[in-house]
Design a protein around this motif. Structure first.
Motif, PDB file in Angstrom:
ATOM      1  N   ASN A 253     -17.270   2.178 -32.919  1.00 38.49           N
ATOM      2  CA  ASN A 253     -16.841   1.761 -31.583  1.00 38.49           C
ATOM      3  C   ASN A 253     -15.319   1.571 -31.581  1.00 38.49           C
ATOM      4  OD1 ASN A 253     -17.775  -1.151 -29.513  1.00 38.49           O
ATOM      5  ND2 ASN A 253     -17.074   0.881 -28.890  1.00 38.49           N
TER       6      ASN A 253
ATOM      7  N   LYS B 253     -12.168   6.557 -24.229  1.00 42.70           N
ATOM      8  CA  LYS B 253     -13.631   6.566 -24.275  1.00 42.70           C
ATOM      9  C   LYS B 253     -14.200   7.925 -24.680  1.00 42.70           C
ATOM     10  CE  LYS B 253     -14.206   2.887 -20.838  1.00 42.70           C
ATOM     11  NZ  LYS B 253     -14.782   2.508 -19.527  1.00 42.70           N
TER      12      LYS B 253
ATOM     13  N   CYS C 222     -19.929   5.106 -28.963  1.00 45.07           N
ATOM     14  CA  CYS C 222     -20.671   4.201 -28.083  1.00 45.07           C
ATOM     15  C   CYS C 222     -20.385   4.506 -26.616  1.00 45.07           C
ATOM     16  CB  CYS C 222     -20.309   2.754 -28.403  1.00 45.07           C
ATOM     17  SG  CYS C 222     -20.833   2.209 -30.042  1.00 45.07           S
ATOM     18  N   GLU C 223     -19.143   4.795 -26.303  1.00 45.95           N
ATOM     19  CA  GLU C 223     -18.776   5.118 -24.926  1.00 45.95           C
ATOM     20  C   GLU C 223     -19.328   6.484 -24.511  1.00 45.95           C
ATOM     21  OE1 GLU C 223     -17.514   3.189 -22.797  1.00 45.95           O
ATOM     22  OE2 GLU C 223     -16.683   1.553 -23.991  1.00 45.95           O
TER      23      GLU C 223
ATOM     24  N   ILE D 100     -22.116   7.798 -25.559  1.00 42.25           N
ATOM     25  CA  ILE D 100     -23.542   7.584 -25.302  1.00 42.25           C
ATOM     26  C   ILE D 100     -23.737   6.883 -23.963  1.00 42.25           C
ATOM     27  CG2 ILE D 100     -25.583   6.314 -26.096  1.00 42.25           C
ATOM     28  CD1 ILE D 100     -24.567   6.846 -28.983  1.00 42.25           C
ATOM     29  N   ALA D 101     -22.926   5.886 -23.684  1.00 45.26           N
ATOM     30  CA  ALA D 101     -23.027   5.176 -22.405  1.00 45.26           C
ATOM     31  C   ALA D 101     -22.781   6.103 -21.226  1.00 45.26           C
ATOM     32  CB  ALA D 101     -22.041   4.008 -22.376  1.00 45.26           C
TER      33      ALA D 101
ATOM     34  N   ALA E 278     -26.065   0.729 -28.073  1.00 46.80           N
ATOM     35  CA  ALA E 278     -25.886   1.919 -27.235  1.00 46.80           C
ATOM     36  C   ALA E 278     -27.051   2.883 -27.396  1.00 46.80           C
ATOM     37  CB  ALA E 278     -24.572   2.610 -27.588  1.00 46.80           C
ATOM     38  N   CYS E 279     -27.491   3.068 -28.623  1.00 43.71           N
ATOM     39  CA  CYS E 279     -28.622   3.970 -28.876  1.00 43.71           C
ATOM     40  C   CYS E 279     -29.915   3.415 -28.288  1.00 43.71           C
ATOM     41  CB  CYS E 279     -28.778   4.208 -30.377  1.00 43.71           C
ATOM     42  SG  CYS E 279     -27.501   5.273 -31.094  1.00 43.71           S
TER      43      CYS E 279
ATOM     44  N   ASP F  69     -30.211   1.476 -25.660  1.00 45.72           N
ATOM     45  CA  ASP F  69     -30.149   1.641 -24.208  1.00 45.72           C
ATOM     46  C   ASP F  69     -30.393   3.094 -23.793  1.00 45.72           C
ATOM     47  OD1 ASP F  69     -29.596  -1.038 -23.913  1.00 45.72           O
ATOM     48  OD2 ASP F  69     -27.433  -0.758 -23.646  1.00 45.72           O
TER      49      ASP F  69
END
Length: 285
Positions: free
Chosen positions: A180, A203, A208-209, A211-212, A244-245, A247
């Motif tokens: 991250n 990002k 993480c970003e 994936i989001a 993140a994964c 979610d």
């Protein structure tokens, strides 16, 4: 196998029946001479073989993995080639390039820089996803199936390469990745220096970003030592990747390894697991 004109063979060593070779070439993407290593298993003398990309971490070169991880024995057994690029452009001698271990030389972060003077040479993402793959596919007995892995900064690189190129790699794994980077000191320094002050632009280089924002892979394998001082200092943030994964519905296997630190002793202890993991997916592709 003869050496192509565009590649200069630096060294060759036989290892577990296969061949570990180091080459120098002129990179148009980076505007400098670059070195990479490739291990070709014994099976490569008879047929085209699958390939694992290994991306190394801060301060490393193409040699750290080949000399310290002990990967050749199992790679030879599995009929798996691997390629180790360098971690940054070399010989550009930009102002301040060699002043710190976590920015500039040895710290390319596998992104495409946007800020001068870095944007002229520091385009490691394009190098490891476009130029170098085209070169090795042309000159070595590879079957087109590829997986990717890496350590620390290279673990970050492996994650973003897989997320930004869905379907390109059969599998992705990482050891102690900078998961991250928009939220840790290493990442803030690198992303700010290479990309500028607009944190929104950062990002695009944060797993993480990504994936989001909707980037997906089927599954991710991560190993993390709980005695890793960089983990304890908040540089790696595997918990953010786990959230993140979760979610996104991505199958993350995050294994915390008691007592292990950030070194290649940690990688050497579990590299066989990762090689077999990738070989399974490469066979199934």
């Amino acid at each position: 196998m003869t050496t192509p004109d565009e590649l200069e063979l630096i060294s060759v060593n036989k290892s577990f029946g296969g061949w570990l070779k180091r080459y120098k070439h002129r990179s148009k993407t980076l505007g400098c001479e670059m070195v990479f290593a490739i291990f070709l298993p014994p099976a490569a003398e008879e047929r085209d073989v699958p390939l694992l990309w290994w991306l190394s971490g801060l301060t490393c070169t193409d040699e750290n993995f080949t000399q310290k991880a002990g990967a050749q024995r199992v790679a030879a057994e599995l009929g798996l080639a691997f390629v180790c690029p360098d971690t940054s452009p070399r010989g550009t001698d930009l102002p301040g390039e060699h002043d710190s271990y976590d920015f500039g030389s040895g710290a390319g972060f596998y992104l495409n820089a946007e800020q001068a003077p870095w944007n002229k040479h520091y385009r490691m993402y394009d190098y490891v996803t476009e130029e170098l793959p085209a070169l090795v596919r042309e000159h070595f007995p590879l079957n087109g199936r590829e997986a990717i892995s890496g350590h620390s900064m290279g673990g970050h690189g492996a994650l973003i390469c897989a997320l930004k190129n869905p379907g390109r790699y059969t599998s992705v794994s990482a050891f102690a990745p900078i998961a991250n980077p928009t939220q840790c000191p290493w990442g803030e320094k690198a992303l700010g220096g290479y990309l500028g002050d607009d944190r929104e632009s950062w990002k695009a280089w944060d797993a993480c970003e990504l994936i989001a924002a909707g980037a997906r892979v089927d599954e991710i394998k991560v190993d993390q030592g709980d005695a890793d001082n960089f983990y304890q200092d908040g540089q790696l943030r595997p918990e953010a990747l786990e959230a993140a994964c979760q979610d996104a519905g991505i199958d993350l296997t995050l294994q915390m390894r008691p007592g292990y630190d950030h070194s290649y002793f940690f990688i050497a202890s579990f590299i066989d697991d990762h090689l077999r993991y990738h070989a399974h997916h490469l066979r199934s592709a």
